[in-house]
Design a protein around this motif. Structure first.
Motif, PDB file in Angstrom:
ATOM      1  N   ARG A 176       0.825  -1.210   0.000  1.00 41.04           N
ATOM      2  CA  ARG A 176       0.000   0.000   0.000  1.00 41.04           C
ATOM      3  C   ARG A 176       0.860   1.262   0.000  1.00 41.04           C
ATOM      4  O   ARG A 176       0.510   2.264  -0.636  1.00 41.04           O
ATOM      5  CB  ARG A 176      -0.947  -0.017   1.203  1.00 41.04           C
ATOM      6  CG  ARG A 176      -2.016  -1.109   1.128  1.00 41.04           C
ATOM      7  CD  ARG A 176      -3.068  -0.944   2.196  1.00 41.04           C
ATOM      8  NE  ARG A 176      -2.549  -1.186   3.533  1.00 41.04           N
ATOM      9  CZ  ARG A 176      -2.560  -2.369   4.140  1.00 41.04           C
ATOM     10  NH1 ARG A 176      -3.043  -3.441   3.514  1.00 41.04           N
ATOM     11  NH2 ARG A 176      -2.093  -2.505   5.370  1.00 41.04           N
ATOM     12  N   ILE A 177       1.991   1.223   0.708  1.00 45.94           N
ATOM     13  CA  ILE A 177       2.896   2.378   0.730  1.00 45.94           C
ATOM     14  C   ILE A 177       3.480   2.623  -0.654  1.00 45.94           C
ATOM     15  O   ILE A 177       3.500   3.753  -1.155  1.00 45.94           O
ATOM     16  CB  ILE A 177       4.019   2.170   1.767  1.00 45.94           C
ATOM     17  CG1 ILE A 177       3.456   2.277   3.187  1.00 45.94           C
ATOM     18  CG2 ILE A 177       5.139   3.194   1.570  1.00 45.94           C
ATOM     19  CD1 ILE A 177       4.455   1.952   4.281  1.00 45.94           C
ATOM     20  N   PHE A 178       3.955   1.562  -1.305  1.00 47.50           N
ATOM     21  CA  PHE A 178       4.536   1.705  -2.644  1.00 47.50           C
ATOM     22  C   PHE A 178       3.487   2.180  -3.649  1.00 47.50           C
ATOM     23  O   PHE A 178       3.751   3.028  -4.496  1.00 47.50           O
ATOM     24  CB  PHE A 178       5.131   0.377  -3.117  1.00 47.50           C
ATOM     25  CG  PHE A 178       6.277  -0.129  -2.287  1.00 47.50           C
ATOM     26  CD1 PHE A 178       7.034   0.728  -1.515  1.00 47.50           C
ATOM     27  CD2 PHE A 178       6.596  -1.486  -2.263  1.00 47.50           C
ATOM     28  CE1 PHE A 178       8.097   0.267  -0.741  1.00 47.50           C
ATOM     29  CE2 PHE A 178       7.650  -1.966  -1.503  1.00 47.50           C
ATOM     30  CZ  PHE A 178       8.398  -1.093  -0.736  1.00 47.50           C
ATOM     31  N   LYS A 179       2.289   1.616  -3.545  1.00 49.71           N
ATOM     32  CA  LYS A 179       1.233   1.909  -4.515  1.00 49.71           C
ATOM     33  C   LYS A 179       0.659   3.312  -4.327  1.00 49.71           C
ATOM     34  O   LYS A 179       0.325   3.989  -5.303  1.00 49.71           O
ATOM     35  CB  LYS A 179       0.116   0.869  -4.390  1.00 49.71           C
ATOM     36  CG  LYS A 179      -0.994   1.015  -5.429  1.00 49.71           C
ATOM     37  CD  LYS A 179      -2.083  -0.032  -5.230  1.00 49.71           C
ATOM     38  CE  LYS A 179      -1.573  -1.430  -5.524  1.00 49.71           C
ATOM     39  NZ  LYS A 179      -2.674  -2.438  -5.475  1.00 49.71           N
ATOM     40  N   GLY A 180       0.550   3.764  -3.083  1.00 49.61           N
ATOM     41  CA  GLY A 180      -0.157   5.009  -2.806  1.00 49.61           C
ATOM     42  C   GLY A 180       0.687   6.256  -2.730  1.00 49.61           C
ATOM     43  O   GLY A 180       0.167   7.339  -2.451  1.00 49.61           O
TER      44      GLY A 180
END
Length: 233
Positions: A176-180
């Motif tokens: 989620r950190i990488f994607k967001g």
């Protein structure tokens, strides 16, 4: 009753926590990386927090809500302060001004963000924008003498232990950190013990699930002597 209440736009909210500092009643908390009203009766609806949100995620709306209870809000604030005295509740995201560069023979902190524990870190925050992200095994900070100068300086730091922490939860959170976020690149440092290889695996898994092709540099720190070996670029 129908009254004025704070409204939080979760699409805009980055979980930075600035609104918490301006809410004397303690009505706002950060949960799952987003600001939320903990209980309607703690919010007086006056909007003291509005101007402190850098993303414009706060507004006033009129809706059905419990009446504001000043005494309950005061007791709530007192109880949270008491908890902070006995436990570590300081997980509010913040950016830190690093110390000046070290002079000869001097060691200074280059940490520029808080918190650093991965399980406490926000999933979306302005601090990630264009950032170089450091993901480090807990033990590297005690095994590598120049960790501040060589790795922490200029990077947003996150630490964790692939053996003692929840592996799958970390994969999902990093995904989620990488994607967001608009992260520039990733640096990974881990120890030369077998269990620490799990950190490399979970970062690569999260990258795969996120669909992002971020530059990744990996380093291994040897237990004896603290020698650093670059294993990928």
């Amino acid at each position: 009753m129908k009254r004025k209440m704070i409204k939080i736009d979760e699409e805009k909210c980055t979980g930075c926590g600035e609104c918490i500092l301006s809410c004397a009643e303690g009505a706002i908390v950060i949960k799952d990386g987003k600001a939320k009203v903990v209980k309607d009766m703690y919010c007086d609806g006056l909007g003291a927090c509005l101007g402190h949100c850098p993303e414009g995620a706060l507004s006033i709306e009129e809706r059905e809500a419990e009446p504001f209870n000043e005494e309950a809000a005061r007791e709530w604030v007192a109880s949270t302060r008491d908890q902070e005295t006995h436990s570590c509740n300081s997980s509010r995201p913040m950016m830190i001004m690093p110390s000046k560069p070290a002079e000869a023979g001097e060691i200074t902190s280059q940490l520029q963000n808080w918190p650093i524990q991965l399980h406490l870190a926000p999933e979306v925050t302005p601090g990630y924008k264009g950032a170089s992200l450091l993901i480090a095994a807990d033990c590297t900070g005690f095994s590598l003498g120049n960790v501040q100068r060589d790795f922490i300086a200029g990077r947003v730091a996150r630490i964790g232990c692939p053996k003692l922490d929840d592996f799958q939860a970390y994969v999902e959170k990093l995904t989620r950190i990488f994607k967001g976020n608009d992260i520039k690149d990733i640096t990974l440092i881990r120890m030369d013990v077998p269990c620490c290889g799990g950190l490399q695996h979970l970062v690569r898994e999260a990258l795969k699930h996120s669909g992002k092709d971020l530059p990744l540099q990996e380093y291994i720190v040897e237990r004896y002597g603290g020698k650093v070996v670059k294993v990928s670029a």
